[in-house]
Each structure stands twice: as structure tokens, then as C-alpha cells.
Design a protein around this motif. Structure first.
Motif, PDB file in Angstrom:
ATOM      1  N   THR A  19       0.806  -1.224   0.000  1.00 41.26           N
ATOM      2  CA  THR A  19       0.000   0.000   0.000  1.00 41.26           C
ATOM      3  C   THR A  19       0.838   1.272   0.000  1.00 41.26           C
ATOM      4  N   GLY A  20       2.005   1.259   0.566  1.00 43.08           N
ATOM      5  CA  GLY A  20       2.813   2.469   0.627  1.00 43.08           C
ATOM      6  C   GLY A  20       3.958   2.517  -0.356  1.00 43.08           C
ATOM      7  N   GLY A  23       4.285   5.956  -2.505  1.00 39.71           N
ATOM      8  CA  GLY A  23       4.692   7.081  -1.665  1.00 39.71           C
ATOM      9  C   GLY A  23       6.112   6.929  -1.170  1.00 39.71           C
ATOM     10  N   LEU A  24       6.494   5.701  -0.852  1.00 37.28           N
ATOM     11  CA  LEU A  24       7.843   5.413  -0.395  1.00 37.28           C
ATOM     12  C   LEU A  24       8.861   5.637  -1.507  1.00 37.28           C
ATOM     13  N   SER A  68      10.542   0.414  -0.799  1.00 36.99           N
ATOM     14  CA  SER A  68       9.325   0.382  -1.622  1.00 36.99           C
ATOM     15  C   SER A  68       9.227  -0.911  -2.430  1.00 36.99           C
ATOM     16  N   ARG A  73       5.597  -5.711   4.678  1.00 33.50           N
ATOM     17  CA  ARG A  73       5.123  -4.381   5.025  1.00 33.50           C
ATOM     18  C   ARG A  73       5.799  -3.840   6.286  1.00 33.50           C
ATOM     19  N   ALA A  80      10.736   3.306   5.767  1.00 35.06           N
ATOM     20  CA  ALA A  80      10.120   4.626   5.588  1.00 35.06           C
ATOM     21  C   ALA A  80      10.442   5.544   6.760  1.00 35.06           C
ATOM     22  N   SER A 129       3.706   9.986   5.324  1.00 38.03           N
ATOM     23  CA  SER A 129       2.348   9.600   4.920  1.00 38.03           C
ATOM     24  C   SER A 129       2.318   8.157   4.403  1.00 38.03           C
ATOM     25  N   ALA A 130       3.364   7.726   3.728  1.00 36.96           N
ATOM     26  CA  ALA A 130       3.424   6.332   3.275  1.00 36.96           C
ATOM     27  C   ALA A 130       3.540   5.391   4.471  1.00 36.96           C
ATOM     28  N   ARG A 133       0.152   5.136   6.036  1.00 36.30           N
ATOM     29  CA  ARG A 133      -0.714   4.316   5.196  1.00 36.30           C
ATOM     30  C   ARG A 133      -0.390   2.824   5.372  1.00 36.30           C
ATOM     31  N   MET A 134       0.902   2.494   5.467  1.00 39.66           N
ATOM     32  CA  MET A 134       1.282   1.091   5.664  1.00 39.66           C
ATOM     33  C   MET A 134       0.886   0.599   7.052  1.00 39.66           C
TER      34      MET A 134
END
Length: 138
Positions: A19-20, A23-24, A68, A73, A80, A129-130, A133-134
Motif C-alpha cells: 500500500t505504501g 509514496g515510499l 518500496s 510491510r 520509511a 504519509s506512506a 498508510r502502511m
């Protein structure tokens, strides 16, 4: 062997992107770009980030880009948070150093943050933010 005689099907392949990931990757690339652009603008010229914290930013960006592409995760979450903490602390420290030097020499507005500090700050925001989200993903 077939599924009718009791053999198990091969395990499903784990996807590489999570999911991230995007962004990552974007945050890591911004840290890498920020390592080579002007870090501080002075009347005598610009100082690149490689004259100061550029190597740290480059390493942090590579760690974030590598995170990434990790299928795990939790491990990507560490990839991150560590570069985000390092990049954010470098930007805050350099802003404080610019303010200190400007106050000591009474030269406000002569030494300004360069475009690299803004790029790295944006990369740090994307990394955080990534990571969020993760962390919240199921």
C-alpha cells in the motif's frame, strides 16, 4: 499430484508492491534529488547538499527506494521511518543553524534555505504519509 488426491496447491505468490510503495518510492527519489541540488543560498553563491548532509540524504533515499520494493510491510515501514527521521532532523538542524548564523552576524535574509531543503522536506512528508498508510493497512 492433483488436488483430488490430497496434495496442497502451491502457496500464493506475495505481491512485491504494497500500500505504501508509491509514496515510499516518491519520497526516496525526492531525498536522492535533494542530495544534489543547492542546499543553502548565500550572496557568494549556492552550497550544494553534498557539501553538507548530502551523503546522508543519498543513503536515506536509497534505503527508502529499496523499502518500496520489499514485499514485507513491517520491514518497509522501518525503511520509511528511518530516512524520514534522518531527513527531517537534518532539515530542522540546518534551518536552526541558518537562523543562528544570521542572528550572530546580523545578516537576516542574506543566507536562505535552498531548493534542496524544500525538496527534502516534501520527501519527508511523503515518507511519513506512506508509513502511516502502511501502518493502518490491514
Amino acid at each position: 499430484m492433483s488436488a483430488s488426491n490430497g496434495s496442497a496447491a502451491p502457496p500464493a505468490r506475495r505481491p512485491i508492491l504494497h500500500t505504501g510503495s508509491f509514496g515510499l518510492m516518491a519520497g526516496g527519489l525526492l531525498l536522492i534529488i535533494g542530495a544534489f541540488t543547492p542546499w543553502v543560498s548565500t550572496p557568494l553563491g549556492n552550497m550544494t547538499a553534498m557539501a553538507g548532509p548530502g551523503l546522508w540524504l543519498l543513503c536515506g533515499g536509497v534505503i527508502a527506494v529499496a523499502g518500496s520494493l520489499l514485499p514485507h510491510r513491517r520491514l518497509a515501514l522501518a525503511h520509511a521511518l528511518v530516512p524520514a527521521a534522518a531527513g527531517g532532523s537534518l532539515v530542522l538542524w540546518q534551518l536552526a543553524k541558518i537562523a543562528q548564523i544570521s542572528a550572530e552576524t546580523d545578516s537576516w535574509g542574506k543566507m536562505l534555505p535552498g531548493v534542496s531543503m524544500v525538496i527534502v522536506g516534501g520527501g519527508v512528508v511523503l515518507l511519513i504519509s506512506a508509513a502511516r498508510r502502511m501502518y493502518t493497512a490491514a
